[in-house]
Design an enzyme around this catalytic site. Structure first.
Site, PDB file in Angstrom:
ATOM      1  N   CYS A  72     -22.898 -26.187 -42.725  1.00 11.55           N
ATOM      2  CA  CYS A  72     -22.108 -27.093 -43.573  1.00 11.55           C
ATOM      3  C   CYS A  72     -20.795 -26.439 -43.998  1.00 11.55           C
ATOM      4  O   CYS A  72     -20.800 -25.443 -44.723  1.00 11.55           O
ATOM      5  CB  CYS A  72     -22.959 -27.464 -44.791  1.00 11.55           C
ATOM      6  SG  CYS A  72     -22.069 -28.231 -46.140  1.00 11.55           S
ATOM      7  N   CYS A  75     -20.232 -26.296 -47.755  1.00 14.54           N
ATOM      8  CA  CYS A  75     -21.136 -25.291 -48.330  1.00 14.54           C
ATOM      9  C   CYS A  75     -20.522 -23.896 -48.188  1.00 14.54           C
ATOM     10  O   CYS A  75     -20.575 -23.085 -49.119  1.00 14.54           O
ATOM     11  CB  CYS A  75     -22.497 -25.313 -47.643  1.00 14.54           C
ATOM     12  SG  CYS A  75     -23.388 -26.871 -47.796  1.00 14.54           S
TER      13      CYS A  75
END
Length: 145
Positions: A72, A75
């Site tokens: 991600c 993230c």
């Protein structure tokens, strides 16, 4: 410039609070008493399952749980912020890898990543989805600290 000054003021307040806590512990024989709770770790805690998360939430007054995935992008962008919050705030910061712990992530309500869940006194009190600024997350933590 005013934002930088207010951040410096906030850091100073946090440092003073931590100094007072350490002084109190030293005056009490240098050990944490049963009522003092666990020392807040200065690095994120890698959660290894539901029981581990339950223990972390029980041990600390305020816990910020980061549900993330290695693949991600947001993230990865949030990672330095998460590490800084662990070091700079009184909250314990926990990380849940949603790929390794799918059921736990689902129980935390993580339908997208990153999902951040803030616990205060053992209860989930805030949930955010998507990358958040350090200031926004710090504000949430301080609201419950």
């Amino acid at each position: 410039m005013s934002d930088s000054g207010s951040l410096d003021d906030e850091r100073d307040r946090i440092r003073e609070r931590k100094k007072r806590e350490l002084q109190r512990r030293l005056e009490n024989g240098g050990e944490l008493g049963a009522d003092d709770g666990a020392a807040t770790p200065s690095e994120p805690i890698a959660i290894e399952g539901q029981a581990h998360l339950d223990d972390v939430v029980d041990e600390h007054d305020v816990v910020l749980v980061d549900c993330y995935a290695d693949w991600c992008g947001p993230c990865q962008m949030l990672e330095p912020t998460i590490e800084a919050l662990a070091e700079e705030t009184d909250a314990a910061v926990a990380k849940v890898d949603v790929d390794r712990h799918q059921r736990l992530a689902q129980q935390l309500g993580a339908q997208g990543v990153p999902t951040l869940v803030l616990y205060a006194d053992g209860q989930p009190v805030e949930r955010t989805v998507g990358a958040q600024s350090k200031g926004q997350l710090r504000g949430l933590i301080e609201q419950y600290s």
